[in-house]
Write a protein that holds these residues in place. Structure first.
Motif, PDB file in Angstrom:
ATOM      1  N   MET A 191       0.816  -1.047  -0.108  1.00 29.89           N
ATOM      2  CA  MET A 191       0.112  -0.012   0.019  1.00 29.89           C
ATOM      3  C   MET A 191       0.924   1.337  -0.051  1.00 29.89           C
ATOM      4  SD  MET A 191      -2.937   1.179   2.698  1.00 29.89           S
ATOM      5  CE  MET A 191      -4.106  -0.126   2.206  1.00 29.89           C
ATOM      6  N   LYS A 192       0.479   2.248  -0.713  1.00 26.04           N
ATOM      7  CA  LYS A 192       1.436   3.415  -0.776  1.00 26.04           C
ATOM      8  C   LYS A 192       1.015   4.483   0.143  1.00 26.04           C
ATOM      9  CE  LYS A 192      -1.167   5.582  -4.399  1.00 26.04           C
ATOM     10  NZ  LYS A 192      -1.210   7.060  -4.470  1.00 26.04           N
ATOM     11  N   THR A 193       1.837   5.202   0.583  1.00 28.51           N
ATOM     12  CA  THR A 193       1.572   6.083   1.480  1.00 28.51           C
ATOM     13  C   THR A 193       0.963   7.587   0.998  1.00 28.51           C
ATOM     14  OG1 THR A 193       3.967   6.017   2.366  1.00 28.51           O
ATOM     15  CG2 THR A 193       2.742   8.141   2.949  1.00 28.51           C
ATOM     16  N   THR A 194      -0.168   7.921   1.726  1.00 29.23           N
ATOM     17  CA  THR A 194      -1.084   8.950   1.186  1.00 29.23           C
ATOM     18  C   THR A 194       0.003  10.212   1.370  1.00 29.23           C
ATOM     19  OG1 THR A 194      -3.070   7.855   1.675  1.00 29.23           O
ATOM     20  CG2 THR A 194      -3.254  10.185   1.538  1.00 29.23           C
ATOM     21  N   SER A 195       0.086  10.831   0.009  1.00 21.94           N
ATOM     22  CA  SER A 195       0.566  12.297   0.006  1.00 21.94           C
ATOM     23  C   SER A 195      -0.619  13.446  -0.170  1.00 21.94           C
ATOM     24  CB  SER A 195       1.655  12.607  -0.932  1.00 21.94           C
ATOM     25  OG  SER A 195       1.112  12.483  -2.273  1.00 21.94           O
ATOM     26  N   LYS A 196      -0.099  14.575   0.101  1.00 20.60           N
ATOM     27  CA  LYS A 196      -1.102  15.711  -0.292  1.00 20.60           C
ATOM     28  C   LYS A 196      -1.774  15.703  -1.538  1.00 20.60           C
ATOM     29  CE  LYS A 196       0.584  19.307   3.041  1.00 20.60           C
ATOM     30  NZ  LYS A 196       0.689  20.616   3.254  1.00 20.60           N
ATOM     31  N   GLU A 197      -1.161  15.210  -2.512  1.00 19.80           N
ATOM     32  CA  GLU A 197      -1.651  15.116  -3.848  1.00 19.80           C
ATOM     33  C   GLU A 197      -2.497  13.955  -4.020  1.00 19.80           C
ATOM     34  OE1 GLU A 197       2.025  14.683  -3.229  1.00 19.80           O
ATOM     35  OE2 GLU A 197       2.073  16.728  -3.365  1.00 19.80           O
ATOM     36  N   ASP A 198      -2.558  12.762  -3.091  1.00 22.10           N
ATOM     37  CA  ASP A 198      -3.564  11.677  -3.100  1.00 22.10           C
ATOM     38  C   ASP A 198      -4.930  12.145  -2.507  1.00 22.10           C
ATOM     39  OD1 ASP A 198      -1.543  10.106  -4.284  1.00 22.10           O
ATOM     40  OD2 ASP A 198      -0.998   9.619  -2.519  1.00 22.10           O
ATOM     41  N   TRP A 210     -11.929  -0.023  11.023  1.00 18.93           N
ATOM     42  CA  TRP A 210     -10.923  -0.741  11.636  1.00 18.93           C
ATOM     43  C   TRP A 210      -9.673  -0.014  12.010  1.00 18.93           C
ATOM     44  CZ3 TRP A 210     -13.431  -4.996  12.619  1.00 18.93           C
ATOM     45  CH2 TRP A 210     -14.292  -5.317  11.614  1.00 18.93           C
ATOM     46  N   SER A 211      -9.148   1.074  11.300  1.00 15.24           N
ATOM     47  CA  SER A 211      -8.093   1.816  11.869  1.00 15.24           C
ATOM     48  C   SER A 211      -8.545   2.417  13.538  1.00 15.24           C
ATOM     49  CB  SER A 211      -7.916   2.945  11.134  1.00 15.24           C
ATOM     50  OG  SER A 211      -7.359   2.697   9.900  1.00 15.24           O
ATOM     51  N   LEU A 212      -9.724   2.915  13.743  1.00 14.89           N
ATOM     52  CA  LEU A 212     -10.088   3.282  14.785  1.00 14.89           C
ATOM     53  C   LEU A 212     -10.286   2.183  15.929  1.00 14.89           C
ATOM     54  CD1 LEU A 212     -12.756   5.999  14.100  1.00 14.89           C
ATOM     55  CD2 LEU A 212     -10.662   6.748  14.652  1.00 14.89           C
ATOM     56  N   LEU A 213     -10.424   1.020  15.355  1.00 21.35           N
ATOM     57  CA  LEU A 213     -10.671   0.165  16.429  1.00 21.35           C
ATOM     58  C   LEU A 213      -9.093  -0.689  17.013  1.00 21.35           C
ATOM     59  CD1 LEU A 213     -13.983  -1.699  15.149  1.00 21.35           C
ATOM     60  CD2 LEU A 213     -13.644  -0.556  17.141  1.00 21.35           C
ATOM     61  N   LEU A 245      -6.926  -6.413   8.521  1.00 22.60           N
ATOM     62  CA  LEU A 245      -5.924  -6.339   9.638  1.00 22.60           C
ATOM     63  C   LEU A 245      -4.457  -5.840   9.079  1.00 22.60           C
ATOM     64  CD1 LEU A 245      -5.140  -5.769  12.715  1.00 22.60           C
ATOM     65  CD2 LEU A 245      -5.046  -8.274  12.753  1.00 22.60           C
ATOM     66  N   ALA A 246      -4.094  -6.818   8.253  1.00 23.89           N
ATOM     67  CA  ALA A 246      -2.574  -6.463   7.634  1.00 23.89           C
ATOM     68  C   ALA A 246      -2.673  -5.327   6.901  1.00 23.89           C
ATOM     69  CB  ALA A 246      -2.367  -7.958   6.751  1.00 23.89           C
ATOM     70  N   SER A 247      -3.500  -5.059   6.208  1.00 26.94           N
ATOM     71  CA  SER A 247      -3.541  -3.798   5.239  1.00 26.94           C
ATOM     72  C   SER A 247      -3.792  -2.542   6.151  1.00 26.94           C
ATOM     73  CB  SER A 247      -4.883  -3.881   4.208  1.00 26.94           C
ATOM     74  OG  SER A 247      -4.844  -2.660   3.649  1.00 26.94           O
ATOM     75  N   ARG A 248      -4.443  -2.520   7.133  1.00 26.81           N
ATOM     76  CA  ARG A 248      -4.790  -1.361   8.291  1.00 26.81           C
ATOM     77  C   ARG A 248      -3.709  -1.372   8.962  1.00 26.81           C
ATOM     78  NH1 ARG A 248      -6.966   1.725   5.365  1.00 26.81           N
ATOM     79  NH2 ARG A 248      -6.841   3.120   7.034  1.00 26.81           N
ATOM     80  N   LEU A 249      -2.858  -2.076   9.478  1.00 34.61           N
ATOM     81  CA  LEU A 249      -1.748  -2.071  10.267  1.00 34.61           C
ATOM     82  C   LEU A 249      -0.659  -1.441   9.512  1.00 34.61           C
ATOM     83  CD1 LEU A 249      -1.520  -5.270  12.357  1.00 34.61           C
ATOM     84  CD2 LEU A 249      -1.916  -3.131  13.210  1.00 34.61           C
ATOM     85  N   ALA A 250      -0.566  -2.007   8.212  1.00 30.61           N
ATOM     86  CA  ALA A 250       0.350  -1.404   7.010  1.00 30.61           C
ATOM     87  C   ALA A 250       0.358  -0.018   6.990  1.00 30.61           C
ATOM     88  CB  ALA A 250       0.681  -2.348   5.934  1.00 30.61           C
TER      89      ALA A 250
END
Length: 150
Positions: free
Chosen positions: A1-8, A26-29, A57-62
């Motif tokens: 998963m790529k990092t979100t930048s201001k452009e995203d 999921w992130s909040l949990l 879970l793996a995706s949200r942790l990353a």
């Protein structure tokens, strides 16, 4: 998963930024599990009652790690496991989590937190002090309800 930048981002609205960073359930949990129950491992997060799927879970942790909200380090006792902790950026979400708790206690008649009357009263009376205390507690590896089963 790529990092979100201001452009995203969909927009540069402050509310949108927050929603895109941590606004999904999921992130909040995951953050809740760290702050309230002291969970630190993938396996512990997986056992939460909401039943998160392993791939989610793996995706949200990353994602949370890439965004600088979580930090991951090998478990010193078992190198096959990683410990997840909140970074300073993640700790800054604690006041938001406490406000969600207050809102839920007020509007959810079945909320578990309603039984924590002293805790709720302290948050209402001294929100900044409680937030700072909780940040220090979590920063040092603790949690609000060590016996909680969330």
């Amino acid at each position: 998963m790529k990092t979100t930048s201001k452009e995203d981002l969909r927009s540069h609205c402050a509310v949108n930024y927050g929603v895109e960073m941590f606004g999904d359930r999921w992130s909040l949990l995951i953050i809740r599990d760290i702050v309230f129950a002291g969970k630190k491992t993938y396996g512990a997060f997986l056992k939460s009652e909401e039943g998160i799927a392993t791939n989610v879970l793996a995706s949200r942790l990353a994602f949370l790690e890439e965004q600088g909200i979580l930090s991951r380090a090998p478990n010193p006792d078992d190198g096959r496991k990683d410990f997840y902790t909140l970074t300073e950026k993640g700790l800054d979400l604690i006041p938001i989590m406490l406000n969600i708790v207050l809102w839920s206690a007020q509007h959810d008649a079945k909320s578990y937190v309603r039984s924590q009357k002293k805790f709720i009263a302290r948050i209402r009376k001294h929100p900044l002090q409680v937030s700072e205390e909780v940040k220090a507690l979590v920063r040092n590896g603790g949690c609000i309800f060590p016996d909680a089963d969330v």
